[in-house]
Design a protein around this motif. Structure first.
Motif, PDB file in Angstrom:
ATOM      1  N   THR A 161       0.853  -1.181   0.000  1.00 33.60           N
ATOM      2  CA  THR A 161       0.000   0.000   0.000  1.00 33.60           C
ATOM      3  C   THR A 161       0.891   1.233   0.000  1.00 33.60           C
ATOM      4  OG1 THR A 161      -0.114   0.339   2.401  1.00 33.60           O
ATOM      5  CG2 THR A 161      -1.624  -1.304   1.442  1.00 33.60           C
ATOM      6  N   PRO A 162       0.331   2.437  -0.166  1.00 31.52           N
ATOM      7  CA  PRO A 162       1.173   3.642  -0.121  1.00 31.52           C
ATOM      8  C   PRO A 162       1.954   3.789   1.187  1.00 31.52           C
ATOM      9  CG  PRO A 162      -0.955   4.163  -1.086  1.00 31.52           C
ATOM     10  CD  PRO A 162      -1.055   2.757  -0.589  1.00 31.52           C
ATOM     11  N   SER A 163       1.459   3.166   2.263  1.00 29.61           N
ATOM     12  CA  SER A 163       2.121   3.338   3.559  1.00 29.61           C
ATOM     13  C   SER A 163       2.825   2.093   4.074  1.00 29.61           C
ATOM     14  CB  SER A 163       1.097   3.778   4.612  1.00 29.61           C
ATOM     15  OG  SER A 163       0.076   2.801   4.763  1.00 29.61           O
ATOM     16  N   THR A 164       2.641   0.947   3.409  1.00 32.70           N
ATOM     17  CA  THR A 164       3.235  -0.289   3.922  1.00 32.70           C
ATOM     18  C   THR A 164       3.766  -1.144   2.787  1.00 32.70           C
ATOM     19  OG1 THR A 164       1.110  -1.451   3.851  1.00 32.70           O
ATOM     20  CG2 THR A 164       1.697  -0.376   5.925  1.00 32.70           C
ATOM     21  N   PRO A 165       4.855  -1.879   3.029  1.00 27.85           N
ATOM     22  CA  PRO A 165       5.351  -2.844   2.043  1.00 27.85           C
ATOM     23  C   PRO A 165       4.487  -4.098   2.085  1.00 27.85           C
ATOM     24  CG  PRO A 165       6.695  -2.929   4.013  1.00 27.85           C
ATOM     25  CD  PRO A 165       5.706  -1.817   4.228  1.00 27.85           C
ATOM     26  N   PRO A 166       4.661  -5.011   1.134  1.00 30.33           N
ATOM     27  CA  PRO A 166       3.904  -6.263   1.190  1.00 30.33           C
ATOM     28  C   PRO A 166       4.290  -7.082   2.417  1.00 30.33           C
ATOM     29  CG  PRO A 166       5.580  -6.345  -0.536  1.00 30.33           C
ATOM     30  CD  PRO A 166       5.517  -4.939  -0.063  1.00 30.33           C
ATOM     31  N   PHE A 167       3.317  -7.786   2.954  1.00 30.59           N
ATOM     32  CA  PHE A 167       3.500  -8.638   4.131  1.00 30.59           C
ATOM     33  C   PHE A 167       4.011  -7.855   5.344  1.00 30.59           C
ATOM     34  CE2 PHE A 167       3.170 -11.784   0.822  1.00 30.59           C
ATOM     35  CZ  PHE A 167       2.443 -12.798   1.424  1.00 30.59           C
ATOM     36  N   CYS A 168       3.576  -6.614   5.449  1.00 32.70           N
ATOM     37  CA  CYS A 168       3.957  -5.793   6.600  1.00 32.70           C
ATOM     38  C   CYS A 168       3.295  -6.344   7.863  1.00 32.70           C
ATOM     39  CB  CYS A 168       3.520  -4.349   6.370  1.00 32.70           C
ATOM     40  SG  CYS A 168       3.798  -3.258   7.785  1.00 32.70           S
ATOM     41  N   LEU A 169       4.066  -6.480   8.927  1.00 32.42           N
ATOM     42  CA  LEU A 169       3.537  -6.925  10.214  1.00 32.42           C
ATOM     43  C   LEU A 169       2.763  -5.775  10.858  1.00 32.42           C
ATOM     44  CD1 LEU A 169       3.256  -8.972  12.492  1.00 32.42           C
ATOM     45  CD2 LEU A 169       5.501  -8.230  13.345  1.00 32.42           C
ATOM     46  N   LEU A 170       1.461  -5.972  11.016  1.00 28.87           N
ATOM     47  CA  LEU A 170       0.604  -4.922  11.561  1.00 28.87           C
ATOM     48  C   LEU A 170       0.426  -5.047  13.064  1.00 28.87           C
ATOM     49  CD1 LEU A 170      -2.204  -4.989   8.827  1.00 28.87           C
ATOM     50  CD2 LEU A 170      -0.236  -3.429   8.975  1.00 28.87           C
ATOM     51  N   VAL A 171       0.099  -6.255  13.532  1.00 21.92           N
ATOM     52  CA  VAL A 171      -0.210  -6.482  14.947  1.00 21.92           C
ATOM     53  C   VAL A 171       0.297  -7.859  15.336  1.00 21.92           C
ATOM     54  CG1 VAL A 171      -2.076  -6.833  16.632  1.00 21.92           C
ATOM     55  CG2 VAL A 171      -2.251  -4.993  14.974  1.00 21.92           C
ATOM     56  N   LYS A 172       0.767  -7.952  16.579  1.00 22.30           N
ATOM     57  CA  LYS A 172       1.114  -9.243  17.170  1.00 22.30           C
ATOM     58  C   LYS A 172       0.317  -9.405  18.456  1.00 22.30           C
ATOM     59  CE  LYS A 172       5.029 -11.778  19.139  1.00 22.30           C
ATOM     60  NZ  LYS A 172       6.485 -11.712  19.408  1.00 22.30           N
ATOM     61  N   LEU A 173      -0.452 -10.486  18.532  1.00 20.02           N
ATOM     62  CA  LEU A 173      -1.230 -10.801  19.730  1.00 20.02           C
ATOM     63  C   LEU A 173      -0.482 -11.862  20.529  1.00 20.02           C
ATOM     64  CD1 LEU A 173      -4.717 -11.073  18.006  1.00 20.02           C
ATOM     65  CD2 LEU A 173      -4.008  -9.267  19.583  1.00 20.02           C
ATOM     66  N   SER A 174      -0.288 -11.601  21.813  1.00 22.64           N
ATOM     67  CA  SER A 174       0.408 -12.567  22.661  1.00 22.64           C
ATOM     68  C   SER A 174      -0.119 -12.456  24.078  1.00 22.64           C
ATOM     69  CB  SER A 174       1.915 -12.314  22.639  1.00 22.64           C
ATOM     70  OG  SER A 174       2.243 -11.131  23.347  1.00 22.64           O
ATOM     71  N   ASN A 175       0.026 -13.541  24.832  1.00 19.51           N
ATOM     72  CA  ASN A 175      -0.385 -13.517  26.231  1.00 19.51           C
ATOM     73  C   ASN A 175       0.448 -12.549  27.060  1.00 19.51           C
ATOM     74  OD1 ASN A 175      -2.582 -15.238  26.322  1.00 19.51           O
ATOM     75  ND2 ASN A 175      -1.348 -17.080  26.616  1.00 19.51           N
ATOM     76  N   LYS A 176       1.645 -12.239  26.601  1.00 24.28           N
ATOM     77  CA  LYS A 176       2.528 -11.379  27.380  1.00 24.28           C
ATOM     78  C   LYS A 176       1.973  -9.971  27.508  1.00 24.28           C
ATOM     79  CE  LYS A 176       7.352  -9.887  27.728  1.00 24.28           C
ATOM     80  NZ  LYS A 176       8.707  -9.987  27.117  1.00 24.28           N
ATOM     81  N   TYR A 177       1.334  -9.482  26.435  1.00 22.20           N
ATOM     82  CA  TYR A 177       0.878  -8.086  26.452  1.00 22.20           C
ATOM     83  C   TYR A 177      -0.633  -7.945  26.327  1.00 22.20           C
ATOM     84  CZ  TYR A 177       5.825  -7.082  25.804  1.00 22.20           C
ATOM     85  OH  TYR A 177       7.183  -7.009  25.960  1.00 22.20           O
ATOM     86  N   THR A 178      -1.264  -8.842  25.600  1.00 19.00           N
ATOM     87  CA  THR A 178      -2.720  -8.721  25.450  1.00 19.00           C
ATOM     88  C   THR A 178      -3.365 -10.068  25.773  1.00 19.00           C
ATOM     89  OG1 THR A 178      -2.401  -9.072  23.064  1.00 19.00           O
ATOM     90  CG2 THR A 178      -2.765  -6.807  23.816  1.00 19.00           C
ATOM     91  N   LYS A 179      -3.591 -10.892  24.759  1.00 19.94           N
ATOM     92  CA  LYS A 179      -4.209 -12.200  24.940  1.00 19.94           C
ATOM     93  C   LYS A 179      -3.984 -13.006  23.685  1.00 19.94           C
ATOM     94  CE  LYS A 179      -6.912 -15.197  27.089  1.00 19.94           C
ATOM     95  NZ  LYS A 179      -6.498 -15.843  28.357  1.00 19.94           N
TER      96      LYS A 179
END
Length: 457
Positions: free
Chosen positions: A402-420
Motif C-alpha cells: 500500500t502507499p504506507s506499507t510494504p507487502p506482508f507488513c507486520l501490523l499487529v502481534k497478539l500474545s499472552n505477554k501483552y494482550t491475549k
C-alpha cells in the motif's frame, strides 16, 4: 491499559528481511501497531480516543472447547504429533506436563445458515462441539466420535459437516484408522455418511488419522497422516441407493502427514506435508506434476530451471526456494495481481507462490514456527494474513503493498505477554463474517476475535 513493548500505537512499520529460500528469523521486526490491552480484552479503555495504543481488535470470548486429559494420557497417549521437530521431540506443546490440561483443539469450522452463525470445534478429546454465536457463544451440542480418539479436522461445505478423526473399524478392532463422517446439516438427526475405501474389506478412509480436507462442487479430497491423498465423489447411487461418497482416486507421493490441501482452478490440487514438501497434482489424472522442496532451484511449474552460479570448491551450495521444515498449512489468495498459494512452515517462513506455475514470489520470516494460516480483511477491505505460531502468538499482516506499507507488513502481534492469545501452538485459524476470526489452540481453547478499527492501510 497496555501495549507491546510500551510504545505508542502508531509507529514503527518496519518489516523483517525476506528471502526466497527459507530461514525462520523475523530479524527483530516490530509490528506497526501495538494493541491496547484494556480495549482488546475487555472492550473498555478508560482513555478512549486519547489512548496511545491501537483499538483495532477485540476479543469477544475465550471458550474452553475441550475436556481435561489425565496427565498419563498427555504424556503417553498422544500418538502422532504433526509438529514434532526433526529430533522427534514435541516442539510446541508448552503444557504437556501440566496436570489435567485441556486436550488440544485441532480445528474450527463456521456454519452460516438462515442468518445464524454457529461454530464447530474439533478436539483431541474425541469430540466435536457446536457453539451458538447468537446465544453468547453457549455450547449447543457435542458429539463423541470415539473415546480416546482424536478429531483432527472439520470442514463445513454445501451445508454438510465433514469430520476427520482417528477411529477404529470393526474388522480391525485393535488398530487406529482414519475415518471421515459427513452430516447433512439440513437433517442433522440422520446418521452420517461414512467414507470407505472398500465397504467390505477396508471400511475406513485412510490407514492413519485424517488430517486435511478440501471440497469442490460434489467432490471432496482428504489427506492423512500416512501421506496419502484420496479424492471422493458424491454418487446418488452409492450407500445402497441413499447417496454417498465414492472413492475415485488415490494419490501417492508424500512421505508423511498431509497438512494442507488447496484446489486451484477446479483441476489443480496443491498439497503440503510434514515431509517438508509441496506437491501440485492434476486432479483429472491423479498425476503429480510438480514437487517443491528445499532443493528446488528457481521457478517450478514447467519453467526453465535457472542454473546456479559456478561454485568454487568448498563454497556452500545455494539454497532452494522450498521450505526447510515441516509445511503446516496452505491457503489460496486471489487478487487483481493474480492467484497465489500461501504456505506456512515450522522453518518460520510464510511463502507466496504463483498458483499456476509454482514460482516462489515472496518469503517472510516470523522468528518461530508458523502452524496455521487464514485470510481476512480490514474494515476497508484490504486483505490480511492471519498466522498462528508455535508459541501461541498470532501475527496479522497486510498482504499487498500500500502507499504506507510494504507487502506482508507486520501490523499487529497478539500474545499472552501483552494482550491475549493462546498458551501453546495455534493449531487452526478461520475467518468469519463481519470481520471476525476464530483461533483454536493447544491450550484447549477457541478465541473469538473481531477486527474493530483501522490498521492504517
Amino acid at each position: 491499559m497496555g501495549g507491546e513493548g510500551g510504545g505508542g500505537g502508531g509507529g514503527g512499520g518496519g518489516r523483517g528481511n525476506s528471502s526466497s529460500g527459507g530461514g525462520g528469523g523475523d530479524h527483530g521486526q516490530q509490528p506497526k501497531l501495538k494493541p491496547c490491552r484494556d480495549f482488546t480484552t475487555g472492550n473498555n479503555c478508560p482513555h478512549g480516543a486519547n489512548c496511545n495504543f491501537s483499538h483495532a481488535l477485540k476479543l469477544h470470548v475465550s471458550l474452553e472447547a475441550s475436556s481435561r486429559m489425565p496427565n498419563q494420557q498427555q504424556q503417553h497417549g498422544g500418538g502422532h504429533n504433526r509438529y514434532n521437530g526433526q529430533n522427534g521431540q514435541n516442539r510446541y506443546n508448552n503444557n504437556q506436563n501440566n496436570q489435567n490440561k485441556l486436550a488440544p483443539v485441532s480445528s474450527v469450522a463456521i456454519w452460516e445458515s438462515g442468518g445464524q452463525i454457529k461454530i464447530f470445534s474439533g478436539s483431541h478429546d474425541g469430540y466435536w462441539r457446536l457453539w451458538n454465536t447468537a446465544a453468547n457463544f453457549t455450547k449447543e451440542f457435542e458429539h463423541c466420535m470415539m473415546t480416546g480418539g482424536k478429531v483432527e479436522t472439520l470442514e463445513v461445505a454445501s451445508n454438510y459437516l465433514f469430520c476427520g478423526f482417528e477411529g477404529s473399524a470393526q474388522i480391525l478392532p485393535s488398530a487406529k484408522v482414519g475415518m471421515v463422517h459427513v452430516w447433512n446439516l439440513a437433517n442433522p438427526a440422520d446418521p452420517p455418511l461414512e467414507l470407505h475405501m472398500d465397504a467390505q474389506h477396508a471400511p475406513y478412509a485412510h490407514a492413519g488419522s485424517v488430517s486435511a480436507f478440501a471440497t469442490v462442487n460434489d467432490a471432496m479430497i482428504s489427506g492423512g497422516h500416512c501421506g496419502v491423498i484420496r479424492t471422493w465423489q458424491f454418487d446418488q447411487a452409492g450407500n445402497g441407493g441413499k447417496g454417498g461418497f465414492v472413492l475415485r482416486k488415490t494419490l501417492h507421493g508424500h512421505a508423511s502427514e498431509v497438512t494442507g490441501l488447496v484446489i486451484v482452478g477446479g483441476n489443480m490440487l496443491w498439497s503440503s506435508s510434514t515431509d517438508q514438501s509441496i506437491r501440485l497434482w492434476d486432479l483429472a489424472t491423479g498425476e503429480c506434476k510438480y514437487l517443491i522442496t528445499s532443493a528446488t532451484q528457481g521457478p517450478t511449474g514447467g519453467q526453465p530451471q535457472p542454473q546456479p552460479p559456478q561454485q568454487q570448491p568448498g563454497q556452500p551450495q545455494p539454497k532452494g526456494v522450498g521450505h526447510t521444515g515441516a509445511v503446516t498449512d496452505l491457503v489460496l489468495f486471489e487478487s487483481p495481481q493474480g492467484t497465489f498459494v500461501l504456505s506456512s512452515s515450522l522453518d518460520g517462513t510464510v511463502k507466496a507462490w504463483n498458483a499456476t506455475d509454482g514460482q516462489c514470489m515472496f518469503s517472510e520470516g516470523h522468528g518461530q514456527g508458523v502452524v496455521s494460516l487464514a485470510l481476512s480483511a480490514d474494515l476497508k477491505g484490504n486483505p490480511l494474513l492471519l498466522a498462528g505460531l508455535e508459541s501461541g502468538d498470532i501475527m496479522i499482516r497486510s498482504i499487498l503493498q500500500t502507499p504506507s506499507t510494504p507487502p506482508f507488513c507486520l501490523l499487529v502481534k497478539l500474545s499472552n505477554k501483552y494482550t491475549k492469545s493462546h498458551d501453546g501452538a495455534v493449531r487452526a485459524i478461520r475467518a468469519g463474517p463481519s470481520n471476525t476470526f476464530y483461533s483454536a489452540g493447544d491450550d484447549g481453547k477457541v478465541n473469538v476475535w473481531q477486527i474493530a478499527g483501522d490498521f492504517g492501510l
